[in-house]
Write a protein that holds these residues in place. Structure first.
Motif, PDB file in Angstrom:
ATOM      1  N   GLU A 184      32.423  61.549 -78.812  1.00 40.07           N
ATOM      2  CA  GLU A 184      32.620  60.152 -79.212  1.00 40.07           C
ATOM      3  C   GLU A 184      32.953  59.297 -78.000  1.00 40.07           C
ATOM      4  O   GLU A 184      32.470  58.163 -77.875  1.00 40.07           O
ATOM      5  CB  GLU A 184      33.745  60.062 -80.244  1.00 40.07           C
ATOM      6  N   LYS A 224      34.307  61.408 -92.321  1.00 38.07           N
ATOM      7  CA  LYS A 224      33.804  60.193 -91.692  1.00 38.07           C
ATOM      8  C   LYS A 224      33.430  60.455 -90.236  1.00 38.07           C
ATOM      9  O   LYS A 224      32.367  60.041 -89.756  1.00 38.07           O
ATOM     10  CB  LYS A 224      34.854  59.082 -91.768  1.00 38.07           C
ATOM     11  N   GLU A 225      34.305  61.176 -89.530  1.00 39.68           N
ATOM     12  CA  GLU A 225      34.039  61.519 -88.137  1.00 39.68           C
ATOM     13  C   GLU A 225      32.837  62.457 -88.031  1.00 39.68           C
ATOM     14  O   GLU A 225      32.042  62.348 -87.091  1.00 39.68           O
ATOM     15  CB  GLU A 225      35.269  62.187 -87.508  1.00 39.68           C
ATOM     16  N   LYS A 267      24.062  61.926 -95.765  1.00 38.89           N
ATOM     17  CA  LYS A 267      23.567  62.121 -94.403  1.00 38.89           C
ATOM     18  C   LYS A 267      22.719  63.382 -94.312  1.00 38.89           C
ATOM     19  O   LYS A 267      21.673  63.394 -93.639  1.00 38.89           O
ATOM     20  CB  LYS A 267      24.760  62.203 -93.438  1.00 38.89           C
ATOM     21  N   ARG A 320      29.616  60.520 -88.263  1.00 39.97           N
ATOM     22  CA  ARG A 320      29.381  59.847 -86.985  1.00 39.97           C
ATOM     23  C   ARG A 320      28.835  60.821 -85.950  1.00 39.97           C
ATOM     24  O   ARG A 320      27.940  60.486 -85.163  1.00 39.97           O
ATOM     25  CB  ARG A 320      30.679  59.227 -86.469  1.00 39.97           C
ATOM     26  N   GLU A 360      29.705  58.768 -76.186  1.00 37.08           N
ATOM     27  CA  GLU A 360      28.866  57.767 -76.853  1.00 37.08           C
ATOM     28  C   GLU A 360      29.438  56.367 -76.667  1.00 37.08           C
ATOM     29  O   GLU A 360      28.696  55.403 -76.491  1.00 37.08           O
ATOM     30  CB  GLU A 360      28.755  58.091 -78.349  1.00 37.08           C
ATOM     31  N   LYS A 361      30.750  56.242 -76.699  1.00 41.23           N
ATOM     32  CA  LYS A 361      31.401  54.949 -76.500  1.00 41.23           C
ATOM     33  C   LYS A 361      31.095  54.413 -75.112  1.00 41.23           C
ATOM     34  O   LYS A 361      30.809  53.222 -74.927  1.00 41.23           O
ATOM     35  CB  LYS A 361      32.910  55.093 -76.699  1.00 41.23           C
ATOM     36  N   TYR A 390      34.304  66.687 -81.086  1.00 45.59           N
ATOM     37  CA  TYR A 390      33.959  65.319 -81.498  1.00 45.59           C
ATOM     38  C   TYR A 390      34.628  64.272 -80.617  1.00 45.59           C
ATOM     39  O   TYR A 390      34.010  63.275 -80.248  1.00 45.59           O
ATOM     40  CB  TYR A 390      34.364  65.087 -82.954  1.00 45.59           C
ATOM     41  N   LYS A 440      25.149  61.702 -86.601  1.00 54.06           N
ATOM     42  CA  LYS A 440      24.261  60.591 -86.279  1.00 54.06           C
ATOM     43  C   LYS A 440      23.842  60.581 -84.810  1.00 54.06           C
ATOM     44  O   LYS A 440      22.871  59.930 -84.447  1.00 54.06           O
ATOM     45  CB  LYS A 440      24.929  59.256 -86.638  1.00 54.06           C
ATOM     46  N   GLN A 441      24.580  61.300 -83.980  1.00 53.46           N
ATOM     47  CA  GLN A 441      24.270  61.366 -82.554  1.00 53.46           C
ATOM     48  C   GLN A 441      23.151  62.363 -82.252  1.00 53.46           C
ATOM     49  O   GLN A 441      22.624  62.388 -81.140  1.00 53.46           O
ATOM     50  CB  GLN A 441      25.510  61.757 -81.753  1.00 53.46           C
TER      51      GLN A 441
END
Length: 284
Positions: free
Chosen positions: A246, A23-24, A65, A27, A249-250, A242, A30-31
């Protein structure tokens, strides 16, 4: 907005196991928008699927993906066989469209050559005594279970992810010596192949260093470290975590949200004429 890059390399996702951070990983992907995606072995854990492993929907989403990257961005996918997905030996070599499955290859970029291989072929224990390797895999599976329990409690306390299993391995002298020997052995193999560097996985130990003039890079894993190797369009390599990306991105999302809220604040105001001054003022 996605980050543009030339190549992303990931390894040791171990889809089909509880410890897989698929899942990570989705994500993370996707960046980025990349020209090449190299899956450097142990993407699917055939060993665990034969025993107690379980294929979940989130594991399928990873391949969804990948297909989307091929369709939308024209990304070239190279999947290298690892020891946990050795079932791929039945179809090697294989190429269809933008997908290639192989055991090893030489990646050329920015005037340099890199020998890309999972790394298990240099592990004499895994190659010659597979039953011993699988016995060790049982102990490693327990270590990953302990890591999950530890991070579950950290999550409940609002604390960030921390790889307990990596910390334990770093304290064990035999594990440290094995990693050192592995790195030196692979650097020597790259020199034998007349390459400037080597890119591997297998030992779940992310690294980017120079060993006797050879550029050694290990993409780490998506069970413990959650790391990837990223090459920009100028040929410069970075080891990306990651948790760091992350957080970045946050922060971007939070800044964008603040900007949107500020615009809405002004747009939602209605002009009101001050009877005393004659000037127009605004109210929320």
């Amino acid at each position: 907005m996605k980050n543009e890059c030339k190549t992303i390399i990931i390894s040791d996702v171990h889809l089909g196991t509880k410890g897989s951070k698929s899942k990570e990983l989705v994500r993370f992907l996707k960046q980025y928008r990349c020209k090449n995606l190299i899956l450097n072995g142990d993407i699917i854990d055939g060993w665990q699927l034969k025993k107690s492993g379980k294929w979940k929907r989130k594991h399928t989403r990873f391949f969804t993906k990948i297909l989307k990257m091929i369709e939308d961005d024209g990304t070239r996918i190279t999947y290298l066989r690892g020891n946990h997905d050795d079932f791929l030996d039945q179809v090697l070599p294989f190429t269809v469209g933008n997908l290639t499955i192989c055991r090893e290859f030489i990646y050329e970029s920015n005037g340099k050559k890199y020998y890309v291989v999972h790394g298990d072929v240099f592990d004499s224990i895994t190659t010659q005594f597979k039953w011993i390797a699988k016995l060790g895999d049982i102990g490693y599976t327990f270590l990953l279970w302990l890591n999950r329990q530890y991070n579950y409690k950290r999550l409940k306390k609002g604390l960030p992810y921390f790889s307990l299993s990596q910390k334990i391995k770093g304290k064990v002298k035999k594990a440290v010596k094995y990693i050192d020997d592995f790195e030196i052995q692979l650097a020597s193999m790259a020199r034998y192949k007349n390459c400037d560097g080597i890119i591997c996985g297998h030992i779940h130990q992310p690294a980017k260093k120079v060993i006797d003039g050879i550029h050694y890079m290990n993409s780490g894993d998506w069970v413990e470290s959650m790391t990837a190797l990223v090459e920009d369009n100028e040929g410069e390599w970075s080891l990306v975590y990651y948790t760091d990306s992350e957080q970045s991105e946050k922060h971007k999302r939070e800044q964008n949200q603040k900007t949107i809220d500020l615009q809405q604040y002004f747009n939602n105001k209605e002009p009101r004429k001050d009877s005393n001054s004659g000037f127009k003022t605004y109210k929320a």
